[in-house]
Design a protein around this motif. Structure first.
Motif, PDB file in Angstrom:
ATOM      1  N   HIS A  35       0.249   3.708   0.016  1.00 25.36           N
ATOM      2  CA  HIS A  35      -0.744   3.366   1.039  1.00 25.36           C
ATOM      3  C   HIS A  35       0.000   3.155   2.356  1.00 25.36           C
ATOM      4  CE1 HIS A  35      -4.691   1.043   1.816  1.00 25.36           C
ATOM      5  NE2 HIS A  35      -4.255   1.576   2.918  1.00 25.36           N
ATOM      6  N   GLY A  91     -11.684  -0.338   1.328  1.00 26.87           N
ATOM      7  CA  GLY A  91     -10.837  -1.321   0.671  1.00 26.87           C
ATOM      8  C   GLY A  91     -10.829  -1.174  -0.837  1.00 26.87           C
ATOM      9  N   GLY A  92     -11.506  -0.128  -1.342  1.00 28.96           N
ATOM     10  CA  GLY A  92     -11.305   0.159  -2.758  1.00 28.96           C
ATOM     11  C   GLY A  92     -12.297  -0.481  -3.699  1.00 28.96           C
ATOM     12  N   ILE A  94     -11.493  10.412  -8.931  1.00 26.85           N
ATOM     13  CA  ILE A  94     -11.795   9.029  -8.540  1.00 26.85           C
ATOM     14  C   ILE A  94     -13.178   9.025  -7.898  1.00 26.85           C
ATOM     15  CG2 ILE A  94     -10.597   9.293  -6.329  1.00 26.85           C
ATOM     16  CD1 ILE A  94      -9.775   6.328  -6.560  1.00 26.85           C
ATOM     17  N   ILE A 102     -11.422   5.161 -11.321  1.00 26.14           N
ATOM     18  CA  ILE A 102     -10.505   6.261 -11.628  1.00 26.14           C
ATOM     19  C   ILE A 102     -10.893   6.806 -13.002  1.00 26.14           C
ATOM     20  CG2 ILE A 102      -8.075   6.893 -11.999  1.00 26.14           C
ATOM     21  CD1 ILE A 102      -7.345   4.475 -10.188  1.00 26.14           C
ATOM     22  N   HIS A 154      -6.910  -4.223  -5.081  1.00 28.35           N
ATOM     23  CA  HIS A 154      -7.209  -3.840  -3.699  1.00 28.35           C
ATOM     24  C   HIS A 154      -7.055  -4.975  -2.715  1.00 28.35           C
ATOM     25  CE1 HIS A 154      -8.257   0.087  -5.015  1.00 28.35           C
ATOM     26  NE2 HIS A 154      -9.001  -0.457  -5.948  1.00 28.35           N
ATOM     27  N   GLU A 158      -5.733   4.760   7.951  1.00 26.34           N
ATOM     28  CA  GLU A 158      -5.135   4.646   6.618  1.00 26.34           C
ATOM     29  C   GLU A 158      -4.923   6.027   6.008  1.00 26.34           C
ATOM     30  OE1 GLU A 158      -7.119   2.193   3.836  1.00 26.34           O
ATOM     31  OE2 GLU A 158      -6.772   0.334   4.934  1.00 26.34           O
ATOM     32  N   THR A 202       1.334   2.286  -5.419  1.00 24.76           N
ATOM     33  CA  THR A 202       0.234   1.318  -5.537  1.00 24.76           C
ATOM     34  C   THR A 202       0.047   0.808  -6.955  1.00 24.76           C
ATOM     35  OG1 THR A 202      -1.300   3.118  -5.876  1.00 24.76           O
ATOM     36  CG2 THR A 202      -1.030   2.329  -3.603  1.00 24.76           C
ATOM     37  N   ILE A 242      -8.372  14.163   1.514  1.00 27.01           N
ATOM     38  CA  ILE A 242      -8.123  14.285   0.073  1.00 27.01           C
ATOM     39  C   ILE A 242      -9.078  15.322  -0.511  1.00 27.01           C
ATOM     40  CG2 ILE A 242      -8.071  13.048  -2.130  1.00 27.01           C
ATOM     41  CD1 ILE A 242      -7.623  10.453  -0.506  1.00 27.01           C
ATOM     42  N   MET A 288     -14.216   1.350  -6.742  1.00 24.68           N
ATOM     43  CA  MET A 288     -13.601   2.635  -7.075  1.00 24.68           C
ATOM     44  C   MET A 288     -13.447   2.763  -8.583  1.00 24.68           C
ATOM     45  SD  MET A 288     -10.586   3.192  -4.269  1.00 24.68           S
ATOM     46  CE  MET A 288      -9.491   3.189  -5.603  1.00 24.68           C
ATOM     47  N   LEU A 301      -7.435   8.714   4.760  1.00 17.91           N
ATOM     48  CA  LEU A 301      -8.226   7.968   3.772  1.00 17.91           C
ATOM     49  C   LEU A 301      -9.438   7.337   4.432  1.00 17.91           C
ATOM     50  CD1 LEU A 301      -8.144   6.990   0.843  1.00 17.91           C
ATOM     51  CD2 LEU A 301      -6.774   5.072   1.586  1.00 17.91           C
ATOM     52  N   GLU A 302      -9.191   6.494   5.427  1.00 17.34           N
ATOM     53  CA  GLU A 302     -10.271   5.815   6.167  1.00 17.34           C
ATOM     54  C   GLU A 302      -9.674   5.196   7.419  1.00 17.34           C
ATOM     55  OE1 GLU A 302     -11.068   3.651   2.522  1.00 17.34           O
ATOM     56  OE2 GLU A 302     -10.725   1.768   3.558  1.00 17.34           O
ATOM     57  N   GLU A 313     -13.286  12.451  -5.562  1.00 15.71           N
ATOM     58  CA  GLU A 313     -12.060  13.119  -5.081  1.00 15.71           C
ATOM     59  C   GLU A 313     -11.109  13.354  -6.253  1.00 15.71           C
ATOM     60  OE1 GLU A 313     -11.714  10.987  -0.669  1.00 15.71           O
ATOM     61  OE2 GLU A 313     -10.542  10.238  -2.345  1.00 15.71           O
ATOM     62  N   LYS A 314     -10.202  14.261  -6.058  1.00 17.71           N
ATOM     63  CA  LYS A 314      -9.074  14.405  -6.978  1.00 17.71           C
ATOM     64  C   LYS A 314      -8.279  13.109  -6.883  1.00 17.71           C
ATOM     65  CE  LYS A 314      -6.214  16.780  -9.584  1.00 17.71           C
ATOM     66  NZ  LYS A 314      -6.657  17.065 -10.963  1.00 17.71           N
ATOM     67  N   TYR A 315      -7.898  12.496  -8.002  1.00 21.15           N
ATOM     68  CA  TYR A 315      -7.095  11.275  -7.910  1.00 21.15           C
ATOM     69  C   TYR A 315      -5.641  11.676  -7.672  1.00 21.15           C
ATOM     70  CZ  TYR A 315      -4.957   6.796  -8.562  1.00 21.15           C
ATOM     71  OH  TYR A 315      -4.244   5.650  -8.325  1.00 21.15           O
ATOM     72  N   LEU A 316      -5.069  11.182  -6.569  1.00 16.55           N
ATOM     73  CA  LEU A 316      -3.691  11.532  -6.211  1.00 16.55           C
ATOM     74  C   LEU A 316      -2.735  10.653  -7.006  1.00 16.55           C
ATOM     75  CD1 LEU A 316      -4.233  11.801  -2.365  1.00 16.55           C
ATOM     76  CD2 LEU A 316      -4.187  13.662  -4.035  1.00 16.55           C
TER      77      LEU A 316
HETATM   78  C1  MV4 Z   1      -7.281   7.017  -3.423  1.00 22.03           C
HETATM   79  C2  MV4 Z   1      -6.065   6.905  -4.134  1.00 22.03           C
HETATM   80  C3  MV4 Z   1      -5.616   8.009  -4.857  1.00 22.03           C
HETATM   81  N1  MV4 Z   1      -6.336   9.155  -4.858  1.00 22.03           N
HETATM   82  N2  MV4 Z   1      -7.958   8.170  -3.444  1.00 22.03           N
HETATM   83  C4  MV4 Z   1      -9.123   3.954  -1.521  1.00 22.03           C
HETATM   84  C5  MV4 Z   1      -9.454   2.628  -0.883  1.00 22.03           C
HETATM   85  C6  MV4 Z   1      -8.124   2.210  -0.421  1.00 22.03           C
HETATM   86  N3  MV4 Z   1      -7.981   0.826  -0.036  1.00 22.03           N
HETATM   87  C7  MV4 Z   1      -7.278   2.568  -1.592  1.00 22.03           C
HETATM   88  N4  MV4 Z   1      -7.751   3.801  -2.021  1.00 22.03           N
HETATM   89  C8  MV4 Z   1      -7.153   4.805  -2.700  1.00 22.03           C
HETATM   90  N5  MV4 Z   1      -7.791   5.972  -2.735  1.00 22.03           N
HETATM   91  C9  MV4 Z   1      -7.497   9.214  -4.151  1.00 22.03           C
HETATM   92  N6  MV4 Z   1      -8.194  10.347  -4.167  1.00 22.03           N
HETATM   93  C10 MV4 Z   1      -5.378   5.670  -4.097  1.00 22.03           C
HETATM   94  C11 MV4 Z   1      -5.921   4.635  -3.366  1.00 22.03           C
HETATM   95  C12 MV4 Z   1      -5.210   3.367  -3.369  1.00 22.03           C
HETATM   96  C13 MV4 Z   1      -5.310   2.580  -4.509  1.00 22.03           C
HETATM   97  C14 MV4 Z   1      -6.056   3.018  -5.578  1.00 22.03           C
HETATM   98  C15 MV4 Z   1      -6.118   2.221  -6.691  1.00 22.03           C
HETATM   99  C16 MV4 Z   1      -5.456   0.995  -6.746  1.00 22.03           C
HETATM  100  C17 MV4 Z   1      -4.755   0.549  -5.658  1.00 22.03           C
HETATM  101  C18 MV4 Z   1      -4.668   1.334  -4.525  1.00 22.03           C
HETATM  102  C19 MV4 Z   1      -3.948   0.898  -3.408  1.00 22.03           C
HETATM  103  C20 MV4 Z   1      -3.860   1.701  -2.305  1.00 22.03           C
HETATM  104  C21 MV4 Z   1      -4.489   2.973  -2.277  1.00 22.03           C
END
Ligand code: MV4
Length: 499
Positions: A208, A164-165, A156, A170, A235, A275, A437, A131, A168, A286-287, A200-203
């Protein structure tokens, strides 16, 4: 193959691992906390040992106590399951130093994937799509503001030691950046003991998608296709499915190749999950989760591969007995996580006693659970009661089968999220497969869940209501018998008094 393995976990995953032991002719050893002294998994094991008080820090997270049991019970290996110590590099290292096989990857792999900044930079250097963002620690709120201007909002903030978020943040525009920076750091420190965060840039409209991978000690790597895990709440995954509705054969081939490249890059062995976030036609690493996952059953149902038994075989030094060409998807599978929580009260946990319990069955239904009738759900651990997975030849059949299985699921005495799952299965957005998501947060599900609960009570729209009816009759009979016996006693007393 091992003679005896310690299962360092509890509940449904402990039983799942012990089932693999039984099929492989491996003796299983359970360790249980005070709260789990009467739990099913402790009864299922060939041997069971107490390891401490109910709070996880005094039991399931106590490395010394667990290794102590492993030594005394002469276990050759330990399976950590998921959660607890499953991704704890110190635990894996302690096993390695004790000469006890850790059924999972090397402690080095766990360490490498445990740092999100580290794993991202490893994969970026290997040419794996990551990302866009700033993959170094953010030094201050001012630094965060400057980096966000360069990246462009929305951004983000993430904890490097996280996953697992959790924690985080946003950030939609510059007015929020200072507050978000402080919150992200404090959560990172309190949750992971490491305040390092990055940006990171929020996508937008993220989905997922995760790929199951297996690696053996000879360097063979295969993937077992993808799982869509976008239906999450704070999450916490609630529903997973395979194949993903967005997947095409070409995209699967490309993402599967990248997933194997990630595993190969760190000489990964045992079961793991790569992921990705998919957004607007692109996917990004992602991870990597270095453990078996809760949702592994749906991959097993569509590939016919027993992932936990593969974990044992790999840890025992056997090569993976099939090639990538042997991995096929057959049909469609969906998992619903059945939790003791109230969907009408912000999903707050509702631990209590299960008075009536009957899990669904019939064609294409699999229930992994650690509970039984009369079981008291302890408040110390997660609120999961079971995982209900169904298989169908098509996604439509899998959805209708899930609706049928949810109708059959009888859990009386505990508030569960079953009515919420029924509402999802009926939801047009979900049924179309076009969800991301933000699905739950963008859906006002409360009225639909309330209607489902009302219909269950009034029209008996669930097998549980039949038990409930029986309870009502039972209660009426009990009251009548009690009244009758009181009258007899009163009569006798009166007679005695007249004599
Ligand atoms: C993100 C994302 C969008 N943009 N990163 C990171 C931990 C993982 N379990 C979910 N993550 C995400 N990282 C960027 N740059 C979207 C997710 C994401 C998510 C984010 C917010 C709420 C629910 C989510 C569920 C799956 C993935």
């Amino acid at each position: 193959m091992f003679n005896k393995v310690l299962v360092a976990n509890r509940g449904e995953i402990a039983i799942r691992i012990m089932r693999a032991c039984r099929e492989l002719g491996v003796r299983s050893v359970a360790v249980y906390s005070d709260a789990d002294r009467n739990a099913l998994f402790a009864k299922y094991a060939d041997e069971a040992y107490p390891i401490g008080e109910s709070p996880p820090t005094k039991s399931y997270l106590n490395i010394e106590r667990i290794l102590d049991v492993a030594r005394k019970a002469e276990c050759e290996a330990i399976h950590p399951g998921y959660g607890f110590l499953a991704e704890n590099a110190a635990f894996a290292r302690a096993c390695e130093q004790e000469g006890i096989v850790f059924i999972g990857p090397s402690s080095h792999s766990i360490e490498q994937m445990g740092s999100k900044i580290g794993s991202k930079n490893i994969m970026k250097r290997a040419g794996i799509p990551v990302i866009p963002g700033f993959d170094e620690p953010l030094e201050s709120a001012q630094h965060a503001r400057q980096v966000a201007e360069e990246i462009g909002y929305p951004v983000i903030l993430k904890a490097s030691a996280g996953g697992g978020g959790m924690g985080m943040q946003i950030v939609k525009d510059s007015s929020e950046i200072e507050g978000a920076f402080e919150r992200a750091k404090s959560v990172a420190m309190s949750a992971f003991g490491d305040a390092t965060i990055f940006m990171e840039k929020y996508l937008l409209e993220p989905r997922h998608i995760e790929f199951q991978v297996l690696g053996d000690l000879k360097g063979n790597i295969v993937h077992l296709n993808e799982r869509e895990c976008s239906i999450q709440r704070r999450h916490q995954k609630l529903i997973e499915e395979t194949p993903s509705p967005l997947m095409t054969p070409e995209l699967r081939e490309e993402m599967g190749r990248v997933a194997k490249k990630v595993a190969r890059r760190i000489n990964y062995h045992n079961a793991g999950t790569v992921e990705f976030v998919y957004s607007r036609g692109n996917f990004y690493f992602l991870e990597m989760n270095t453990r078996i996952q809760v949702e592994h059953p749906i991959t097993e149902m569509t590939t016919g591969i027993d992932i936990v038994k593969e974990q044992f075989k790999i840890a025992a030094g056997e090569p993976i007995s099939f090639s990538q060409e042997d991995v096929h998807i057959h049909g469609h599978a969906i998992e619903c996580r059945i939790n003791a929580e109230d969907p009408l009260n912000d999903f707050r946990p509702t631990p209590s006693k299960i008075r009536r319990y009957r899990s669904p069955g019939g064609p294409g239904v699999r229930v992994e659970s650690g509970v039984h009738m009369g079981y008291e759900i302890p408040p110390y651990y997660d609120s999961m009661i079971s995982k209900l997975s169904v298989w169908g030849r098509t996604r439509e059949e899998a959805i209708s089968r899930m609706e049928r299985a949810l109708y059959e699921y009888v859990i009386v005495g505990v508030l569960t999220n079953i009515p919420f799952h029924k509402a999802v299965m009926r939801n047009e957005r979900f049924r179309s497969g076009d969800y991301n998501t933000h699905f739950i947060e963008q859906w006002d599900f409360v009225p639909e869940v309330k209607e489902i609960i009302r219909a269950e009570k009034e029209k008996g729209d669930s097998l549980a209501s039949a038990f409930g009816l029986e309870d009502k009759k039972l209660a009426a009979i009990t009251t009548a018998v009690a009244a009758y016996s009181h009258s007899l006693i009163a009569g006798e007393r009166q007679n005695r008094g007249q004599r």
